[in-house]
Design a protein around this motif. Structure first.
Motif, short mmCIF file in Angstrom:
data_model
loop_
_atom_site.label_atom_id
_atom_site.label_comp_id
_atom_site.label_asym_id
_atom_site.label_seq_id
_atom_site.Cartn_x
_atom_site.Cartn_y
_atom_site.Cartn_z
N ALA A 28 -54.26 11.16 21.41
CA ALA A 28 -53.55 11.75 22.55
C ALA A 28 -54.40 12.83 23.20
O ALA A 28 -55.36 13.34 22.60
CB ALA A 28 -52.22 12.33 22.09
N ARG A 72 -43.05 1.85 25.93
CA ARG A 72 -43.65 3.19 25.89
C ARG A 72 -45.06 3.22 26.48
O ARG A 72 -45.74 4.23 26.42
CB ARG A 72 -43.66 3.71 24.46
N GLN A 73 -45.50 2.11 27.03
CA GLN A 73 -46.81 2.06 27.67
C GLN A 73 -46.70 1.19 28.92
O GLN A 73 -45.79 0.39 29.07
CB GLN A 73 -47.85 1.46 26.71
N GLU A 148 -45.79 6.88 27.61
CA GLU A 148 -46.63 7.75 26.80
C GLU A 148 -48.11 7.46 27.06
O GLU A 148 -48.95 8.35 27.00
CB GLU A 148 -46.33 7.57 25.31
N THR A 179 -48.81 12.17 30.17
CA THR A 179 -49.13 10.78 29.85
C THR A 179 -50.60 10.64 29.51
O THR A 179 -51.46 11.18 30.21
CB THR A 179 -48.79 9.87 31.05
N LYS A 180 -50.88 9.94 28.44
CA LYS A 180 -52.27 9.66 28.05
C LYS A 180 -52.84 8.62 29.01
O LYS A 180 -52.27 7.54 29.19
CB LYS A 180 -52.32 9.12 26.63
#
Length: 235
Positions: A28, A72-73, A148, A179-180
């Motif tokens: 992260a 989540r992505q 995420e 957000t990554k």
């Protein structure tokens, strides 16, 4: 979800190896830029990580799980697919698929279109928007999901400098929200502007990983050094 770990991952099709025994752990925080010339395997690696392609060998592990949680992505492609509906409806539909309530998805879609400066065209068919507007809409559609992790596959490859600047500004906003960002590019200037760390690919192999400043000032591999020396003026 993070860290994302690739353990000796390879991908081959029709007897041709496109990703060759890549091992890396991505955590992260810092923005990760996958850099390399055309054909290096950047897009394939992104699709493997996102779960769109199955690895031919090796393992891709999200925080101890065997596969990613798709809710989540998100991923934005070089040529985004626009649905046959308005710009607003494109965002709303993505939220509907994610299980967001009707009342919330309308509000969230309007907010994110405002954030990418598309409120004025929210009712227009998405497919008649300019290339830059479509890419901003694709980013809005992904951003609305509050992912995420956001994968970006050469998101400005087909855009003019002004549209590129707008897209880069949105990417910075998304990153600032927590957000990554994991993105690919062959554009050295963009890698400098948006990257915190570089993963340099060549012929499907991970040749080098280093902080962005170190990569450009003192590349550790001859292949990376040659790639940097070949930078075109418009990069």
């Amino acid at each position: 979800m993070l860290p994302l770990e690739l353990r000796d991952v390879s991908f081959a099709i029709n007897g041709r190896t496109l990703i060759d025994h890549v091992s890396v752990e991505i955590g992260a925080g810092p923005r990760t830029v996958i850099l390399g010339p055309n054909g290096a395997g950047k897009s394939v690696l992104m699709r493997l990580c996102h779960g769109l392609l199955p690895a031919s060998a090796g393992r891709i592990i999200w925080r101890g799980a065997g596969s990613a949680d798709g809710s989540r992505q998100a991923m934005v492609f070089q040529r985004p697919v626009m649905l046959r509906r308005s710009a607003l409806a494109n965002v709303v539909y993505g939220l509907k698929l994610a299980g967001v309530s009707r009342a919330e998805r309308e509000l969230r879609a309007a907010d994110v279109l405002d954030a990418v400066d598309l409120s004025a065209v929210s009712g227009r068919p998405a497919r008649v928007l300019s290339g830059g507007e479509q890419q901003r809409l694709a980013l809005a559609r992904a951003w609305a999901l509050n992912p995420e992790v956001l994968f970006l596959d050469e998101p400005t490859a087909n855009l003019d400098p002004n549209a590129t600047r707008d897209v880069e500004s949105i990417i910075n906003q998304i990153c600032a929200g927590g957000t990554k960002i994991i993105m690919s590019t062959h554009n050295l200037g963009q890698a400098r502007r948006l990257g915190d760390e570089i993963l340099f690919l060549s012929h499907g192999r991970l040749v080098e990983r280093s902080p962005v400043e170190q990569f450009f000032k003192q590349p550790a591999s001859a292949e990376a050094a040659a790639f940097i020396r070949a930078e075109l003026p418009w990069n």
